[in-house]
Every structure is written in C-alpha cells, then in structure tokens.
Scaffold this motif. Structure first.
Motif, PDB file in Angstrom:
ATOM      1  N   GLN A  52       0.986  -1.210   0.047  1.00  0.00           N
ATOM      2  CA  GLN A  52       0.042  -0.066  -0.062  1.00  0.00           C
ATOM      3  C   GLN A  52       0.887   1.217  -0.125  1.00  0.00           C
ATOM      4  OE1 GLN A  52      -3.729   0.165   2.080  1.00  0.00           O
ATOM      5  NE2 GLN A  52      -3.015  -1.813   3.369  1.00  0.00           N
ATOM      6  N   GLY A  53       2.326   1.013  -0.226  1.00  0.00           N
ATOM      7  CA  GLY A  53       3.204   2.376  -0.071  1.00  0.00           C
ATOM      8  C   GLY A  53       3.536   2.871   1.150  1.00  0.00           C
ATOM      9  N   ASP A  54       3.606   1.930   2.256  1.00  0.00           N
ATOM     10  CA  ASP A  54       4.052   2.396   3.504  1.00  0.00           C
ATOM     11  C   ASP A  54       5.673   2.188   3.461  1.00  0.00           C
ATOM     12  OD1 ASP A  54       5.231   1.872   6.278  1.00  0.00           O
ATOM     13  OD2 ASP A  54       3.123   2.461   6.787  1.00  0.00           O
ATOM     14  N   ALA A  55       6.334   3.153   3.543  1.00  0.00           N
ATOM     15  CA  ALA A  55       7.908   3.446   3.209  1.00  0.00           C
ATOM     16  C   ALA A  55       8.642   2.575   4.245  1.00  0.00           C
ATOM     17  CB  ALA A  55       8.449   4.826   3.147  1.00  0.00           C
ATOM     18  N   SER A  56       8.075   2.880   5.511  1.00  0.00           N
ATOM     19  CA  SER A  56       8.748   2.144   6.675  1.00  0.00           C
ATOM     20  C   SER A  56       8.392   0.740   6.627  1.00  0.00           C
ATOM     21  CB  SER A  56       8.229   2.791   8.231  1.00  0.00           C
ATOM     22  OG  SER A  56       8.529   4.073   8.268  1.00  0.00           O
ATOM     23  N   ALA A  57       7.426   0.004   6.158  1.00  0.00           N
ATOM     24  CA  ALA A  57       7.319  -1.060   5.893  1.00  0.00           C
ATOM     25  C   ALA A  57       8.141  -1.737   4.734  1.00  0.00           C
ATOM     26  CB  ALA A  57       5.643  -1.491   5.667  1.00  0.00           C
ATOM     27  N   GLN A  58       8.111  -1.121   3.917  1.00  0.00           N
ATOM     28  CA  GLN A  58       8.998  -1.366   2.499  1.00  0.00           C
ATOM     29  C   GLN A  58      10.489  -1.565   3.152  1.00  0.00           C
ATOM     30  OE1 GLN A  58       8.033   2.125   0.161  1.00  0.00           O
ATOM     31  NE2 GLN A  58       6.093   0.873  -0.795  1.00  0.00           N
ATOM     32  N   TYR A  59      10.875  -0.736   3.953  1.00  0.00           N
ATOM     33  CA  TYR A  59      12.139  -0.688   4.449  1.00  0.00           C
ATOM     34  C   TYR A  59      12.591  -1.947   5.505  1.00  0.00           C
ATOM     35  CZ  TYR A  59      16.124   0.226   7.519  1.00  0.00           C
ATOM     36  OH  TYR A  59      17.336   0.140   8.132  1.00  0.00           O
ATOM     37  N   ASN A  60      11.411  -2.136   6.232  1.00  0.00           N
ATOM     38  CA  ASN A  60      11.532  -3.256   7.075  1.00  0.00           C
ATOM     39  C   ASN A  60      11.446  -4.300   6.541  1.00  0.00           C
ATOM     40  OD1 ASN A  60      11.681  -1.423   9.455  1.00  0.00           O
ATOM     41  ND2 ASN A  60       9.365  -1.492   9.724  1.00  0.00           N
ATOM     42  N   LEU A  61      10.568  -4.812   5.556  1.00  0.00           N
ATOM     43  CA  LEU A  61      10.504  -5.806   4.631  1.00  0.00           C
ATOM     44  C   LEU A  61      11.831  -6.384   3.857  1.00  0.00           C
ATOM     45  CD1 LEU A  61       8.647  -8.026   4.172  1.00  0.00           C
ATOM     46  CD2 LEU A  61       7.869  -6.935   2.298  1.00  0.00           C
ATOM     47  N   ALA A  62      12.596  -4.989   3.218  1.00  0.00           N
ATOM     48  CA  ALA A  62      13.831  -5.029   2.623  1.00  0.00           C
ATOM     49  C   ALA A  62      14.795  -5.717   3.648  1.00  0.00           C
ATOM     50  CB  ALA A  62      14.123  -3.837   1.964  1.00  0.00           C
TER      51      ALA A  62
END
Length: 164
Positions: A52-62
C-alpha cells in the motif's frame, strides 16, 4: 501499556486494510511485543503495508530479505523494497541502497551509485552515510565523484523518482 491489547486493535484495523495498523502489527510480531515473536508473520504484515506504499514497511521488509528473517534471504528482493522506500525519501533505505551497490548484493557492484545513494542519505542527515560516502570516495576518481554528486543532485531535484 498493554501491547497485547494494542495488537488486538491493530489486527482489527489491519484486517480492514489499514496500512499503519499492518505495519505496527508487523513490528509487534517482529519484536515479540504483545504477540509471540514470529518473523514470518511480521513479513506478512509488512508486505501488506508495503504493497500500500508504506515506506517504513517497505524498508523493514527489505531488511528482512537482506537478513533472511521470516523470508528466504534474497538481496535482489531487498533492493526492490529499498528502492520503493528510498523513492519516498526514506534515508535508511537510501543508505542501504548505497551498501547494496558497494557490496554488489542484489545489484552489480557500482561505487558511483553507492556514492550517489550515500550522498543522498547524508543530505537527509544520516551520519553513517557521510562516513560511508568518504570510504567509497577512495574507490573513485575525482571525475567519477563529481558525476556521482551530479546524479545525487538530479535524483533529489526529481523528488527521488527515476533514480537508479
């Protein structure tokens, strides 16, 4: 402070598609707060928020892909999620893209791109990026440093869109 109760409410909101709740529930599962520590569940909730575009979630998943926590270790997948977060101005994701380029993990080793991403993250105040940029500079000619800084300036001027 009742993290178990918070987890219950986050789950209700997460089940309704709320990205913030999905991210927070991922963090609770990752840290084992209010719920049992479960990296796979953390990755699942981070992915829902990341999609959904959540940058913090993208970073954590990365980061989870980089470390192989709850998901199969996959540096290329990590880079994709770092890119998504970096394009939203997430300084830690930008720094980690620099690391990926410096080490050649998930991308081809490219000191020019590493310098560029470290420079961008340093501009946003990431102190560790300043030192990393100086270390990478030792691998580049002055002409390449100038080119990398031009790429960083262009990337920032374009609001982090289209940066590679």
């Amino acid at each position: 402070r009742d993290t178990a109760e918070a987890a219950r409410f986050y789950r209700l909101a997460a089940d309704q598609g709320d990205a913030d709740a999905q991210h927070n529930l991922g963090a609770l599962h990752y840290n084992g707060e209010g719920v049992q520590r479960d990296y796979a569940e953390a990755a699942r909730f981070y992915r829902l928020a990341a999609d959904q575009g959540d940058a913090s979630a993208q970073y954590n998943l990365a980061t989870m892909y980089d470390l192989g926590e709850g998901v199969k270790r996959d540096h290329a997948e990590a880079v994709q999620f770092y890119r998504l977060a970096a394009s939203q101005g997430h300084a830690d994701a930008q720094h980690n893209l620099g690391v990926s380029y410096a080490l050649g993990e998930g991308v081809s080793r490219d000191y020019l791109r590493a310098y560029m991403w470290f420079s961008i993250a340093a501009t946003l105040g990431a102190d560790n990026s300043r030192q990393a940029r100086e270390t990478i500079a030792l691998e580049l000619t002055p002409v390449k440093i100038t080119k990398a800084q031009q790429l960083a300036d262009q990337c920032m001027a374009n609001d982090y869109k289209g940066c590679r």
